[in-house]
Design a protein around this motif. Structure first.
Motif, PDB file in Angstrom:
ATOM      1  N   VAL A  39       0.921  -1.009   0.283  1.00 20.97           N
ATOM      2  CA  VAL A  39       0.287   0.033   0.620  1.00 20.97           C
ATOM      3  C   VAL A  39       0.701   1.464   0.364  1.00 20.97           C
ATOM      4  CG1 VAL A  39      -1.219   1.444   0.996  1.00 20.97           C
ATOM      5  CG2 VAL A  39      -2.418  -0.872   0.828  1.00 20.97           C
ATOM      6  N   ALA A  40       1.916   0.895   0.560  1.00 15.55           N
ATOM      7  CA  ALA A  40       3.107   2.064   0.476  1.00 15.55           C
ATOM      8  C   ALA A  40       3.322   2.095  -0.776  1.00 15.55           C
ATOM      9  CB  ALA A  40       4.157   2.270   1.887  1.00 15.55           C
ATOM     10  N   GLU A  41       3.630   2.168  -1.034  1.00 17.15           N
ATOM     11  CA  GLU A  41       4.418   2.019  -3.141  1.00 17.15           C
ATOM     12  C   GLU A  41       2.738   2.230  -3.655  1.00 17.15           C
ATOM     13  OE1 GLU A  41       6.942  -0.999  -4.136  1.00 17.15           O
ATOM     14  OE2 GLU A  41       6.806  -2.413  -2.625  1.00 17.15           O
ATOM     15  N   LEU A  42       1.774   1.531  -3.432  1.00 19.72           N
ATOM     16  CA  LEU A  42       0.629   2.265  -4.337  1.00 19.72           C
ATOM     17  C   LEU A  42       1.010   3.480  -4.152  1.00 19.72           C
ATOM     18  CD1 LEU A  42      -2.038  -0.792  -4.010  1.00 19.72           C
ATOM     19  CD2 LEU A  42      -1.328   0.410  -6.638  1.00 19.72           C
ATOM     20  N   LEU A  43       0.782   4.052  -2.562  1.00 16.34           N
ATOM     21  CA  LEU A  43       0.526   6.006  -2.394  1.00 16.34           C
ATOM     22  C   LEU A  43       1.721   6.518  -3.117  1.00 16.34           C
ATOM     23  CD1 LEU A  43      -0.239   5.262   0.821  1.00 16.34           C
ATOM     24  CD2 LEU A  43      -2.025   6.311  -1.063  1.00 16.34           C
ATOM     25  N   GLY A  44       2.966   5.782  -2.890  1.00 11.59           N
ATOM     26  CA  GLY A  44       3.727   6.648  -3.553  1.00 11.59           C
ATOM     27  C   GLY A  44       4.111   6.737  -5.507  1.00 11.59           C
ATOM     28  N   ALA A  45       3.152   5.419  -5.445  1.00  9.97           N
ATOM     29  CA  ALA A  45       2.969   5.188  -7.821  1.00  9.97           C
ATOM     30  C   ALA A  45       2.392   6.690  -7.642  1.00  9.97           C
ATOM     31  CB  ALA A  45       2.630   4.457  -7.620  1.00  9.97           C
ATOM     32  N   VAL A  46       1.181   6.765  -6.508  1.00  6.90           N
ATOM     33  CA  VAL A  46      -0.281   7.700  -6.627  1.00  6.90           C
ATOM     34  C   VAL A  46       0.771   8.994  -7.357  1.00  6.90           C
ATOM     35  CG1 VAL A  46      -1.974   8.674  -5.891  1.00  6.90           C
ATOM     36  CG2 VAL A  46      -1.543   6.294  -6.459  1.00  6.90           C
ATOM     37  N   VAL A  47       1.785   9.719  -6.310  1.00 10.05           N
ATOM     38  CA  VAL A  47       2.130  10.892  -6.139  1.00 10.05           C
ATOM     39  C   VAL A  47       2.888  11.034  -7.187  1.00 10.05           C
ATOM     40  CG1 VAL A  47       4.088  11.940  -4.663  1.00 10.05           C
ATOM     41  CG2 VAL A  47       1.929  10.928  -3.532  1.00 10.05           C
ATOM     42  N   GLY A  48       3.312   9.550  -7.682  1.00  6.77           N
ATOM     43  CA  GLY A  48       3.619   9.544  -9.272  1.00  6.77           C
ATOM     44  C   GLY A  48       3.793  10.864 -10.025  1.00  6.77           C
ATOM     45  N   ALA A 172     -13.531  -6.960   0.490  1.00  7.53           N
ATOM     46  CA  ALA A 172     -12.231  -6.045   1.130  1.00  7.53           C
ATOM     47  C   ALA A 172     -11.749  -5.499   0.255  1.00  7.53           C
ATOM     48  CB  ALA A 172     -11.147  -7.137   1.934  1.00  7.53           C
ATOM     49  N   HIS A 173     -12.079  -6.286  -1.410  1.00 13.55           N
ATOM     50  CA  HIS A 173     -11.019  -5.863  -2.365  1.00 13.55           C
ATOM     51  C   HIS A 173     -11.606  -4.365  -2.918  1.00 13.55           C
ATOM     52  CE1 HIS A 173     -10.236 -10.268  -3.291  1.00 13.55           C
ATOM     53  NE2 HIS A 173      -8.908  -9.089  -2.339  1.00 13.55           N
ATOM     54  N   GLU A 174     -12.945  -4.331  -2.512  1.00 13.89           N
ATOM     55  CA  GLU A 174     -13.970  -2.758  -2.608  1.00 13.89           C
ATOM     56  C   GLU A 174     -13.055  -2.152  -2.274  1.00 13.89           C
ATOM     57  OE1 GLU A 174     -18.381  -1.038  -3.182  1.00 13.89           O
ATOM     58  OE2 GLU A 174     -18.358  -3.365  -3.874  1.00 13.89           O
ATOM     59  N   ARG A 175     -13.218  -1.962  -0.993  1.00 10.40           N
ATOM     60  CA  ARG A 175     -12.869  -0.973   0.310  1.00 10.40           C
ATOM     61  C   ARG A 175     -11.551  -0.991  -0.232  1.00 10.40           C
ATOM     62  NH1 ARG A 175     -14.578  -4.594   4.452  1.00 10.40           N
ATOM     63  NH2 ARG A 175     -12.190  -4.585   4.797  1.00 10.40           N
ATOM     64  N   LEU A 176     -10.231  -1.886  -0.929  1.00 11.87           N
ATOM     65  CA  LEU A 176      -9.266  -1.175  -1.132  1.00 11.87           C
ATOM     66  C   LEU A 176      -8.760  -0.393  -1.996  1.00 11.87           C
ATOM     67  CD1 LEU A 176      -6.056  -1.357  -0.635  1.00 11.87           C
ATOM     68  CD2 LEU A 176      -5.804  -3.624  -1.993  1.00 11.87           C
ATOM     69  N   LEU A 177     -10.055  -0.928  -3.236  1.00 14.29           N
ATOM     70  CA  LEU A 177      -9.764   0.230  -3.929  1.00 14.29           C
ATOM     71  C   LEU A 177     -10.490   1.245  -4.214  1.00 14.29           C
ATOM     72  CD1 LEU A 177      -8.461  -1.361  -7.573  1.00 14.29           C
ATOM     73  CD2 LEU A 177     -10.602  -1.022  -8.110  1.00 14.29           C
ATOM     74  N   THR A 178     -11.317   1.236  -3.356  1.00 14.64           N
ATOM     75  CA  THR A 178     -12.333   2.758  -3.021  1.00 14.64           C
ATOM     76  C   THR A 178     -11.320   3.634  -2.547  1.00 14.64           C
ATOM     77  OG1 THR A 178     -14.087   1.515  -2.934  1.00 14.64           O
ATOM     78  CG2 THR A 178     -14.248   3.204  -2.370  1.00 14.64           C
ATOM     79  N   THR A 179     -10.388   3.126  -1.667  1.00 14.95           N
ATOM     80  CA  THR A 179      -9.537   3.933  -0.890  1.00 14.95           C
ATOM     81  C   THR A 179      -8.321   4.396  -2.229  1.00 14.95           C
ATOM     82  OG1 THR A 179      -9.861   3.027   1.465  1.00 14.95           O
ATOM     83  CG2 THR A 179      -7.675   4.218   0.861  1.00 14.95           C
ATOM     84  N   LEU A 180      -7.819   3.302  -2.788  1.00 12.14           N
ATOM     85  CA  LEU A 180      -6.811   4.061  -4.005  1.00 12.14           C
ATOM     86  C   LEU A 180      -7.240   4.753  -4.974  1.00 12.14           C
ATOM     87  CD1 LEU A 180      -4.232   3.289  -5.737  1.00 12.14           C
ATOM     88  CD2 LEU A 180      -4.632   1.543  -6.483  1.00 12.14           C
ATOM     89  N   ALA A 181      -8.484   4.477  -5.298  1.00 15.35           N
ATOM     90  CA  ALA A 181      -9.348   5.693  -6.852  1.00 15.35           C
ATOM     91  C   ALA A 181      -9.697   6.863  -5.302  1.00 15.35           C
ATOM     92  CB  ALA A 181     -10.706   5.227  -6.169  1.00 15.35           C
ATOM     93  N   ALA A 182      -9.631   6.957  -4.262  1.00 15.96           N
ATOM     94  CA  ALA A 182      -9.811   8.309  -3.811  1.00 15.96           C
ATOM     95  C   ALA A 182      -8.635   9.077  -4.004  1.00 15.96           C
ATOM     96  CB  ALA A 182     -10.020   8.459  -2.725  1.00 15.96           C
ATOM     97  N   ASN A 183      -7.217   8.380  -3.369  1.00 15.26           N
ATOM     98  CA  ASN A 183      -5.776   9.026  -4.017  1.00 15.26           C
ATOM     99  C   ASN A 183      -5.527   9.310  -5.414  1.00 15.26           C
ATOM    100  OD1 ASN A 183      -4.079   8.832  -0.895  1.00 15.26           O
ATOM    101  ND2 ASN A 183      -6.311   6.929  -1.287  1.00 15.26           N
ATOM    102  N   VAL A 184      -5.833   8.239  -5.961  1.00 11.37           N
ATOM    103  CA  VAL A 184      -5.704   8.300  -7.533  1.00 11.37           C
ATOM    104  C   VAL A 184      -6.471   9.428  -7.862  1.00 11.37           C
ATOM    105  CG1 VAL A 184      -5.771   7.868 -10.315  1.00 11.37           C
ATOM    106  CG2 VAL A 184      -4.727   6.250  -7.913  1.00 11.37           C
ATOM    107  N   ALA A 185      -7.987   9.683  -7.541  1.00 12.05           N
ATOM    108  CA  ALA A 185      -8.713  11.166  -8.068  1.00 12.05           C
ATOM    109  C   ALA A 185      -7.860  12.594  -7.580  1.00 12.05           C
ATOM    110  CB  ALA A 185     -10.202  11.460  -7.095  1.00 12.05           C
ATOM    111  N   VAL A 186      -7.299  12.729  -6.134  1.00  9.31           N
ATOM    112  CA  VAL A 186      -6.680  13.978  -5.975  1.00  9.31           C
ATOM    113  C   VAL A 186      -5.226  13.963  -6.926  1.00  9.31           C
ATOM    114  CG1 VAL A 186      -5.295  14.847  -4.029  1.00  9.31           C
ATOM    115  CG2 VAL A 186      -7.296  13.438  -3.602  1.00  9.31           C
ATOM    116  N   ALA A 187      -4.987  12.865  -7.432  1.00  5.75           N
ATOM    117  CA  ALA A 187      -3.221  13.453  -7.819  1.00  5.75           C
ATOM    118  C   ALA A 187      -3.948  13.378  -9.240  1.00  5.75           C
ATOM    119  CB  ALA A 187      -2.495  11.761  -7.444  1.00  5.75           C
TER     120      ALA A 187
END
Length: 449
Positions: A39-48, A172-187
């Motif tokens: 997840v930490a790597e995912l967030l780093g990728a989103v920042v990228g 659980a997959h849905e929760r994970l992808l939803t959180t990721l989508a929120a971060n990607v949306a901001v990016a």
């Protein structure tokens, strides 16, 4: 600018229930097995995504990391095209053996269109039983999970997962992808804001370049040939547009007039104010050849009527009469002019109130009898007030002493060279790494006969 999320809510990092578990690349199919590092790597990728220019590479990295948490056969990213009002596929990652096509969908069309229209996740265990499903070319797809990317109520796009297995995706997959989508949306919002800023900057740069060209066309490009008189001018704006103005005029008979002005402030507003003043001046003296004091009174009245708040103009106007070698000049707040005679420079003490600063000020006027070889130099306050390099000159202004030294050192040069030398001297004083804080203009005239 919106800030990227750097942490995920603790609730999103909780492991799934036994009913949520499904086979996947990680042991037990648990999408959160060893999830914290991933997840930490995912967030780093989103920042990228917001900082790197290669979106394709960033999406590819996100696809790799998601696959470590969720077993899928297809990962796709669709972005909302507001101008065309449609969702457009911009990235697709397929596992070996799967095939698909990049889609373009309207809102409400297919599971992706439904998720976008309703701005909520859509998870289907068997797409063959769902009439909303639109195939993307892979006939083996059985389950799909679509999560919209929304920022402040606006749809930016969506993330899409598809699998050849039925019921492949869990809560659980849905929760994970939803959180990721929120971060990607901001990016994505950051990316779009940056793109808009870059477009605006390019437009502004083009507009400023055009305005600079117009301003230059309003100022004389060369000094006129005048019997018995040589003229020179040097000018440097602190920004793309400057507030310093100057002009030369035939004044009837054997008379020549010169004008130098400095608008309070700099940039676009100062440039417009200065250009307008020159326009007023040219219109007035076309029909009126009065003395300099009269010209300043007229300009002051006109500028006062404009009622431009906190905007005024320091201005000098002088008329040279060739037959008598006499200079008649009036000054409204510009630094004292200089007389250079026999290699020595001295100030002509004639001050005044800047134009537009008060109603009906009394402008002083002076007659100066000149000799062949005499030079009179006008300079805006950007010359004397030019701050020096902190290392070489301790940040001290160029000052009247610097003006005097330079004029005396160039006393035998033509007025154009003298004006340029004074401007160059302030640049040396400033240093090569510093930008002048004010516009600088020098106008010099020499009596030749």
């Amino acid at each position: 600018m919106p800030q990227l999320l750097t942490t995920m809510p603790d609730t999103d990092l909780q492991g799934p229930t036994e009913a949520d578990s499904s086979p996947g690349p990680n042991a037990g199919g648990d999408p959160h097995h060893g999830a914290f590092d991933t997840v930490a790597e995912l967030l780093g990728a989103v920042v990228g995504l917001a900082s790197e220019g290669d979106a394709e590479a960033v999406y590819s990295r996100i696809a790799d990391l998601i696959h470590q948490l969720i077993d899928y056969d297809l990962f796709g990213v669709m972005l909302w095209n507001g101008a065309e009002e449609r969702l457009e596929s911009v990235f697709v990652r397929r596992t070996p053996g799967s095939s698909t096509e990049k889609l373009t969908l309207t809102l409400g069309e297919g599971l992706c269109g439904v998720a976008g229209a309703e701005q909520r996740p859509v998870r289907v265990g068997d797409v063959r039983l769902d009439r909303r499903y639109v195939s993307c070319g892979d006939t083996r797809v059985r389950s799909e999970l679509v999560v919209p990317m929304v920022f402040e109520g606006r749809l930016l796009g969506l993330l899409d997962l598809e699998s050849h297995r039925p019921d492949a995706f869990t809560t659980a997959h849905e929760r994970l992808l939803t959180t990721l989508a929120a971060n990607v949306a901001v990016a994505l919002e950051n990316v779009q804001l940056l793109a808009r800023l870059q477009r605006d900057e390019k437009c502004l740069a083009r507009d400023l370049q055009t305005a600079r060209g117009i301003q230059r066309s309003l100022l004389p490009r060369t000094t006129p040939w005048t019997p018995g008189l040589r003229l020179g001018v040097a000018n440097a704006a602190a920004q793309e547009l400057g507030g310093d103005v100057y002009d030369f005029f035939g004044y009837g008979g054997e008379r020549t007039a010169v004008a130098v002005g400095d608008v309070a402030g700099k940039g676009t507003a100062a440039a417009l104010y200065g250009s307008m003043t020159i326009g007023l001046l040219r219109g007035y003296i076309a029909d009126n050849r009065c003395d300099p004091r009269c010209v300043l009174t007229y300009l002051n009245d006109e500028l006062r009527q404009l009622e431009v708040e906190r905007r005024f103009l320091a201005f000098s106007f002088a008329v040279y009469h060739r037959e008598h070698r006499r200079l008649l000049l009036s000054n409204a707040g510009l630094p004292y002019p200089w007389l250079v005679r026999d290699g020595r420079a001295r100030e002509i003490e004639l001050g005044g109130v800047p134009l537009g600063a008060m109603a009906r000020p009394v402008h002083g006027q002076l007659e100066l009898d000149l000799l062949p070889g005499d030079r009179v130099v006008f300079a805006t306050d950007g010359i004397e007030e030019c701050l020096g390099c902190p290392i070489r000159f301790a940040g001290q202004p160029f000052g009247s002493d610097g003006v005097q030294r330079t004029l005396e050192a160039t006393a035998d040069r033509p007025p154009q060279e003298m004006a340029q030398a004074l401007l160059d001297a302030t640049q040396v004083h400033l240093g090569t790494r510093l930008q002048a804080s004010d516009d600088r203009t020098v106008l010099a005239l020499e009596v030749t006969g």
